[in-house]
Scaffold this active site. Structure first.
Site, PDB file in Angstrom:
ATOM      1  N   HIS A  53       8.232  74.381 103.457  1.00  0.00           N
ATOM      2  CA  HIS A  53       8.670  75.448 102.736  1.00  0.00           C
ATOM      3  C   HIS A  53       9.354  74.311 101.035  1.00  0.00           C
ATOM      4  O   HIS A  53      10.113  73.652 101.402  1.00  0.00           O
ATOM      5  CB  HIS A  53       9.756  75.519 103.194  1.00  0.00           C
ATOM      6  CG  HIS A  53       9.558  76.235 104.641  1.00  0.00           C
ATOM      7  ND1 HIS A  53       9.358  75.708 105.640  1.00  0.00           N
ATOM      8  CD2 HIS A  53       8.514  77.631 104.450  1.00  0.00           C
ATOM      9  CE1 HIS A  53       8.633  76.202 106.649  1.00  0.00           C
ATOM     10  NE2 HIS A  53       8.161  77.356 106.288  1.00  0.00           N
ATOM     11  N   ASP A 107       7.799  69.164 106.485  1.00  0.00           N
ATOM     12  CA  ASP A 107       7.898  70.357 106.099  1.00  0.00           C
ATOM     13  C   ASP A 107       7.282  70.630 104.886  1.00  0.00           C
ATOM     14  O   ASP A 107       7.582  70.834 104.094  1.00  0.00           O
ATOM     15  CB  ASP A 107       9.327  70.775 105.639  1.00  0.00           C
ATOM     16  CG  ASP A 107      10.369  72.210 105.860  1.00  0.00           C
ATOM     17  OD1 ASP A 107       9.640  72.708 105.202  1.00  0.00           O
ATOM     18  OD2 ASP A 107      11.607  72.092 106.789  1.00  0.00           O
ATOM     19  N   SER A 112      12.868  69.826 110.430  1.00  0.00           N
ATOM     20  CA  SER A 112      13.722  68.650 108.840  1.00  0.00           C
ATOM     21  C   SER A 112      14.874  68.027 109.272  1.00  0.00           C
ATOM     22  O   SER A 112      14.696  67.341 108.684  1.00  0.00           O
ATOM     23  CB  SER A 112      13.308  69.889 108.062  1.00  0.00           C
ATOM     24  OG  SER A 112      12.194  70.574 107.557  1.00  0.00           O
TER      25      SER A 112
END
Length: 914
Positions: free
Chosen positions: A770, A768, A821
């Protein structure tokens, strides 16, 4: 099992198979001289045929493969020892038997002969030892060569290469032919440190299969070079798998570089993501230069560690690499004889792309922004830089696209005054030296196949080809699709056939259906790697036939999602507004409205300037209604009305049409507007005004700034803002906080409240990228006297746990935005349990929930406390800040220090939401 299943696969379904051990370090024990290698002096006794190289002009000592011809009894003896130790699979002594490696000894002419000899020798011994209950198999080994196709040998010239993809293919092709002619059961591409080298080997193998009508199982084994968890050329384990999965190997695994203890997390990762069997043949620990073989890990130690892999469900094939001996293999075989093999998991079908890092796109993924500016047909600046040879500056264009939110970079070199093939290769080679760019997948974009192919030969990851189509008929379409697959890429398929581009819903869907059927049923192309482009055409052109173009695209998108399983949809978004070129505010509004509706219909990705997307909710109502009438074709005169309205909107970009009416609002309204629109111009003065109105400076963060970010979060969740816009919001937030930090620190000194309430290690989990919410949470916690170690994004599990130990953390915080995630968070929890952690675990992210925490986290982490934050990162920060005033973390810290645990500690309520 079926009659078509290869015998080795039949066995793999029943038990863990044993691979042999090291060859090189075993040969070292013989202490051979130059004369031995040349065959001038016979080692020991041998009455069979052999060759000599007395007059060869360069030294050959160290050319272990040459011993196949000059001292074959030595290699055969080592093979025999491994078979006696219990090996099921014997690797040929052909690691360097390729023209690239043999050039060091000026023995390229021996490549075919060496591979035949290596396979025949192993074949004879395997046949001798095979029984009905225990057949033995020959794995024909293809080593990595000593050169890298992805890395420059010259630090001053990052675009330079000392070997090309085509050279590697030809080198491997000769070796493949020899191994199969010699009787190899499988082909093993091993010790891969550069994935592009491996792709060349796999390309050569597949080409040989096609030309000769044969097929044997393929085994792949890479090497993670150090604790970074990456290959030498920079790829993570999952990215490595994504890049090579197109070969549909029998197995994929890891060998060399690391001992079993350090290799464990990466083998575990492969076992999670790979849809084939998994192998591991580690070194006998780390190198020890004082040891006779260079390695000193005892057989029982290696066997114990490998058995733990097996009992954890990671393994189907196990063996040894550098420093291991027949004793190691015997110990491993004995340790694993009753352990069941890993079961291949049911892997969700996704378009699994990669740069240096994996990027998986499924039906539940957020909209993917494909950066459009590294394109000579889409950016005048980029075109000028490329034509002038200013490649360093051109790289900055690509880098800026990634920084502003592009998750894939579109590269196009279609220009009449340019050597497209050379420009594409040069630019992609330079990108490979820039981790900030090459971490994301690439889209190789051209209308000329030769340029696409030149690009595919330079990319170690799994890219997207843009594009192929039926415009020249089925035969070229099938040919190009086959090659795209062989190079290991996904494909954009244009809605284009022999009659031209599809412009209506009927034509779009008919062509996409036909293309899908050919690709899936004839070519064997994975449907999840098909990305349809149903053609975005300009609307509001004044031509009646064009009025429904946007509607046709949106409806075709929905149809593809419903009727062509796993296929994705893309498009060049800027085309839709072409009629209004020169009027940037109107074009931006058209793009924003079009994307809003297309994404709802199922649009997966779009080629768009990620840094210049509008906010649907913030478009002036009159303009938005007029644009929506055009996009959705709600009235015959919608185009004319928009043209009239557009004349009142000044052209030339945002700076020339800035409307400062919003500056008349309250400080809260102004801060919220700035955060939503990503405007940094006035944020410092507004933040200062808010500070002067607040009792304490930290209240500005917890109040006006968090309120504004909550609006951003709501718009994002409703699909009215896109990720690049949220990134801009985060930048505004960061600038505001930077202004407040000195005042917050001064307040701490004034009150004497400088001691940390606790230390938190926070990380966005592996897989991930982000970190917007996590970064905001970090800032708020720091402002509330927590010490936060923010590890960034894509952080492997073991790195998080190591950092928690290093910093003596009171809590570990895991963040993630995308659904996969959640799986990684559960894995971290499981590892915390296995490794004896007892500190609280905090789960943060837009996809997390109380139910997920209770069902997926708690069973894996049985420590006394588990903690989950709210699923929205912005409220999470506020709530943790409030929790700090309830001394929750202080309770955890005091307990950790040995004080009595409070009986009603909030931490004791597993999975509780603060």
């Amino acid at each position: 099992m079926t009659g078509n299943t290869h015998p080795i696969e039949q066995l793999l379904q029943q038990r863990i198979l044993i691979l042999d051990g090291a060859m090189g370090t075993m040969i070292q024990r013989y202490k051979l001289t130059e004369e031995h290698y040349r065959g001038i002096t016979l080692y020991g006794e041998y009455a069979g045929e052999r060759k000599t190289f007395a007059g060869h002009e360069v030294d050959v000592k160290g050319n272990n493969e040459l011993l196949l011809l000059t001292q074959p009894h030595i290699i055969g003896g080592i093979h025999r020892e491994y078979l006696e130790a219990g090996a099921d699979i014997l690797e040929t002594c052909t690691f360097n038997s390729n023209s690239v490696s043999m050039a060091d000894y000026q023995m390229q002419h021996l490549v075919y002969e060496l591979n035949v000899a290596g396979a025949k020798l192993a074949r004879g011994l395997c046949d001798e030892f095979s029984t009905p209950d225990k057949p033995r198999f020959v794995a024909g080994v293809l080593g990595p060569t000593g050169r890298t196709a992805s890395i420059s040998p010259d630090v001053n010239d990052p675009g330079a290469r000392n070997v090309t993809f085509d050279e590697l293919v030809e080198s491997y092709a000769e070796a493949v032919r020899g191994l199969l002619d010699g009787g190899a059961d499988t082909l093993m591409v091993e010790t891969i440190f550069d994935t592009l080298n491996a792709k060349a080997a796999l390309f050569a193998i597949e080409r040989h299969f096609e030309r000769h009508g044969v097929r044997v199982p393929i085994m792949i084994s890479g090497t993670i070079t150090d604790a970074s968890g990456r290959t030498l050329s920079g790829q993570t384990t999952e990215a490595f798998w994504n890049s090579l999965s197109h070969a549909m190997p029998l197995s994929i695994g890891l060998n060399c570089a690391l001992g079993a203890e350090l290799m464990r997390p990466y083998v575990e990762e492969l076992s999670r993501v790979a849809s084939c069997y998994v192998s591991a043949h580690p070194n006998a620990g780390l190198p020890n230069p004082l040891s006779e073989t260079g390695y000193d890990e005892l057989p029982e130690t290696t066997a114990r560690l490998v058995k733990e892999f097996a009992t954890s469900g990671f393994l189907n094939i196990a063996g040894g690499c550098c420093g291991t001996s027949p004793a190691h293999i015997k110990a491993i075989a004995e340790a694993l004889k009753d352990v069941p093999p890993r079961r291949i998991p049911d892997i969700e079908k996704k378009c699994r792309l990669s740069g240096l890092e994996p990027f998986n796109v499924g039906d539940d993924s957020l909209f993917v922004n494909v950066g459009e500016r590294a394109n000579v047909t889409g950016s005048a600046r980029f075109k000028r830089l490329i034509l002038e040879g200013q490649y360093d500056e051109a790289l900055e264009v690509a880098k800026q696209q990634v920084e502003t939110g592009a998750q894939i970079i579109d590269i196009n070199m279609d220009e009449a005054m340019l050597d497209g093939e050379a420009a594409m290769a040069k630019f992609l080679n330079l990108i490979a030296s820039e981790p900030d760019i090459s971490r994301v997948p690439l889209m190789i974009d051209s209308s000329k196949w030769s340029i696409i192919e030149a690009g595919l030969k330079c990319v170690q990851g799994k890219p997207i080809v843009n594009s192929i189509s039926l415009k020249e008929g089925e035969e070229p379409f099938v040919q190009h699709a086959t090659l795209v697959r062989r190079y290991g890429a996904a494909a954009v398929v244009m809605a284009f056939d022999e009659q031209g581009q599809a412009d209506t819903f009927k034509r779009k869907t008919e062509i996409c259906q036909r293309s899908y059927d050919i690709l899936v049923n004839q070519v064997g192309f994975p449907p999840e790697d098909i990305i349809f482009d149903p053609n975005i055409f300009a609307i509001a052109t004044g031509i009646e036939e064009h009025n429904n173009y946007a509607v046709d695209f949106i409806e075709a998108t929905a149809w593809i999602r419903k009727n062509l399983p796993y296929a994705k949809i893309s498009g060049g978004v800027s085309n839709v507004s072409f009629s209004f070129r020169g009027n940037e505010p109107v074009r931006e509004a058209i793009h924003t409205v079009f994307l809003y509706h297309a994404i709802k219909a199922g649009l997966t990705m779009g080629i768009v300037n990620a840094g210049q997307l509008g906010v649907y909710e913030e478009i002036p109502r009159e303009l938005r209604d007029a644009v929506e009438d055009v996009v959705l074709n709600r009235s015959p005169d919608a185009g004319e009305k928009l043209v009239t309205l557009a004349e009142t909107v000044k052209s030339g970009g945002k700076a020339q049409v800035e409307d400062l009416e919003w500056r008349k609002g309250t400080v809260q309204e102004r801060i919220t507007h700035a955060l939503v629109r990503g405007i940094t111009t006035y944020v410092v003065e507004d933040t200062e005004e808010a500070r002067q109105q607040a009792k304490f400076p930290v209240e500005v963060i917890e109040g006006p700034l968090m309120t504004g970010m909550n609006v951003v979060g709501d718009l994002f969740g409703a699909g009215k803002m896109f990720l690049p816009q949220v990134v801009k919001s985060a930048r505004v937030m960061k600038q505001a906080v930077a202004h407040l930090v000195p005042y917050i620190e001064a307040e701490k000194l004034r009150t004497g409240n400088t001691s940390a309430k606790g230390k938190i290690v926070m990380a966005t989990v592996k897989g991930d990228v982000h970190d917007i919410g996590k970064n905001i949470v970090t800032v708020v916690l720091q402002c509330n006297n927590f010490e936060v170690v923010n590890m960034g994004v894509m952080v492997p599990c073991q790195h998080i746990l190591d950092a928690a130990r290093e910093h003596n953390a009171d809590i570990i915080g895991l963040s993630g935005l995308i659904t996969p995630s959640l799986e990684e968070m559960a894995h971290v929890a499981k590892e915390m349990q296995r490794q004896g952690f007892t500190i609280p675990l905090m789960i943060v992210g837009a996809t997390t929930s109380r139910v997920h925490t209770a069902v997926k986290i708690e069973p894996n982490y049985r420590a006394r406390w588990a903690y989950a934050a709210t699923c929205s990162p912005t409220p999470c920060a506020t709530n943790i800040s409030r929790a700090s005033r309830r001394t929750t973390l202080r309770r955890a810290s005091s307990t950790k220090a040995g004080k009595k645990k409070p009986s009603t500690s909030r931490w004791q309520r597993r999975g509780r939401m603060v």
